[in-house]
Design an enzyme around this catalytic site. Structure first.
Site, PDB file in Angstrom:
ATOM      1  N   SER A 117       1.154  -1.462   0.237  1.00  0.00           N
ATOM      2  CA  SER A 117      -0.313  -0.040   0.089  1.00  0.00           C
ATOM      3  C   SER A 117       1.020   1.092  -0.278  1.00  0.00           C
ATOM      4  O   SER A 117       2.089   1.577   0.353  1.00  0.00           O
ATOM      5  CB  SER A 117      -1.184   0.182   0.655  1.00  0.00           C
ATOM      6  OG  SER A 117      -1.472   1.127   1.724  1.00  0.00           O
ATOM      7  N   TYR A 141      -2.212   0.094  10.525  1.00  0.00           N
ATOM      8  CA  TYR A 141      -2.516  -0.891   8.601  1.00  0.00           C
ATOM      9  C   TYR A 141      -0.895  -0.284   7.947  1.00  0.00           C
ATOM     10  O   TYR A 141      -0.614  -1.473   7.647  1.00  0.00           O
ATOM     11  CB  TYR A 141      -3.661  -0.241   8.362  1.00  0.00           C
ATOM     12  CG  TYR A 141      -2.847  -0.543   6.814  1.00  0.00           C
ATOM     13  CD1 TYR A 141      -3.347  -1.144   6.500  1.00  0.00           C
ATOM     14  CD2 TYR A 141      -3.266   0.454   5.876  1.00  0.00           C
ATOM     15  CE1 TYR A 141      -4.072  -2.225   5.209  1.00  0.00           C
ATOM     16  CE2 TYR A 141      -3.319   0.312   4.626  1.00  0.00           C
ATOM     17  CZ  TYR A 141      -3.882  -1.130   4.114  1.00  0.00           C
ATOM     18  OH  TYR A 141      -3.182  -1.148   2.922  1.00  0.00           O
ATOM     19  N   LYS A 145       2.153  -3.287   6.417  1.00  0.00           N
ATOM     20  CA  LYS A 145       2.525  -3.603   4.663  1.00  0.00           C
ATOM     21  C   LYS A 145       3.810  -3.163   5.033  1.00  0.00           C
ATOM     22  O   LYS A 145       4.438  -4.150   4.332  1.00  0.00           O
ATOM     23  CB  LYS A 145       1.261  -2.046   4.633  1.00  0.00           C
ATOM     24  CG  LYS A 145      -0.399  -2.403   4.298  1.00  0.00           C
ATOM     25  CD  LYS A 145      -0.475  -3.853   3.662  1.00  0.00           C
ATOM     26  CE  LYS A 145      -1.636  -4.024   3.185  1.00  0.00           C
ATOM     27  NZ  LYS A 145      -1.991  -5.816   2.313  1.00  0.00           N
TER      28      LYS A 145
END
Length: 326
Positions: A117, A141, A145
């Site tokens: 991402s 988050y 990643k």
């Protein structure tokens, strides 16, 4: 090759499955259906329901279907939720990846594509984000990643896997109405939801250092994103042991206000947005440099923002026919 697509019943995953099968590849979907929909899986494609934390089921699936490549999309992805539940996100996104890679190495699967991402970059202070831009994620988050990329790269180096980490920018649109995004956490469906219930779209802050004061992002059509997966998957097959890190975007910035204007034009609602305070952690501008994938693999995005919104709207009114303007 036979590709296992984890999260293949999700919004992006289902597009990847369809693109791979239409390109003549064999696909098997592995999904726990916590957010995915079994109806998205094409006829003739096997669906294995399970978690990437289930090592035994993964081992049986890889062996039983003769898997020769994995596209790993299964993950938790809500930034705000990751702040509230960091342990859950690290378990699902990092430990789940570790368990999957362990099964992949044991089964001697040679190719692995990881869904990363643009969140790995955090709040970059550059006009165009290249793959060399420092990664400084600002949410759990994004951290998961980036940790996933490290884990994929290290495992590939140690085990001789061909690997790719694909850094998605803002995904929108649909290749077909039945594959449209059913959630409302992304900007375009969020605006649809507000408009069709009679509410004004929201802009979170209009005092950013951008031309119109609203955040600027790089939007990529999900069909282009799926096509990029096909290109990368084939590149890994032809280059054993390679390790790729690639931005997947268009290299064009669009502001939130501009996106809402586009949505109003496509839907016919023409409702002015309201401005609310900034959300914590929103960078002013995140726009991809898409040069590397174009130079190394010859891939470029084909669709523009109106294409994304029009295709997404067709999917929305398919599920909410009362929303269509006469």
């Amino acid at each position: 090759m036979t590709w296992l697509i984890t999260g293949g019943a999700g919004y992006i995953g289902a597009h990847v499955v369809r693109a791979l099968t239409e390109a003549g590849e064999r696909a098997v979907v592995y999904d726990d259906l916590s957010t995915g929909l079994a109806a998205r899986v094409p006829a003739g494609v096997e669906l294995v329901r399970g978690s990437v934390l289930d090592a035994e089921l993964l081992a049986r699936t890889l062996a039983g279907y003769g898997i020769t490549g994995v596209v790993h999309l299964a993950a938790k992805k809500r930034v705000g939720e990751s702040v509230e539940r960091p342990l859950h996100y690290y378990r699902e996104n990092v430990e789940g990846l570790r368990v999957l890679l362990e099964a992949v190495v044991s089964a001697e699967v040679p190719s692995f594509v990881f869904s990363s991402s643009a969140a790995v970059y955090g709040m970059p202070d550059v006009d165009l984000v290249t793959e060399e831009t420092p990664c400084q994620p600002v949410s759990p988050y994004g951290e998961t990643k980036l940790a996933g990329e490290w884990l994929v790269r290290a495992t590939g180096r140690a085990a001789g896997l061909a690997t790719a980490s694909l850094r998605y920018f803002n995904v929108a649109g649909a290749a077909a109405p039945d594959l449209a995004d059913t959630g409302v956490s992304n900007l375009v469906p969020m605006v649809f939801e507000r408009l069709t219930r009679g509410a004004a779209p929201r802009i979170f802050g209009d005092d950013y250092p951008t031309p119109d004061g609203t955040c600027v992002r790089d939007y990529i059509h999900v069909a282009d994103l799926a096509d990029a997966h096909v290109t990368v998957a084939r590149a890994l097959r032809s280059s054993p042991g390679t390790a790729l890190t690639l931005n997947i975007g268009r290299g064009e910035g669009v502001s939130v206000r501009e996106m809402i204007d586009h949505v109003n034009a496509v839907t016919g609602y023409d409702r002015a947005p309201t401005v609310t305070p900034r959300r914590p952690g929103d960078p002013a501008r995140v726009v991809a440099s898409a040069t590397r994938i174009a130079t190394e693999l010859g891939w470029r995005a084909r669709y523009d923002v109106p294409d994304m919104i029009t295709s997404a709207w067709e999917g929305w009114i398919g599920r909410h026919p009362q929303a269509a303007r006469s």
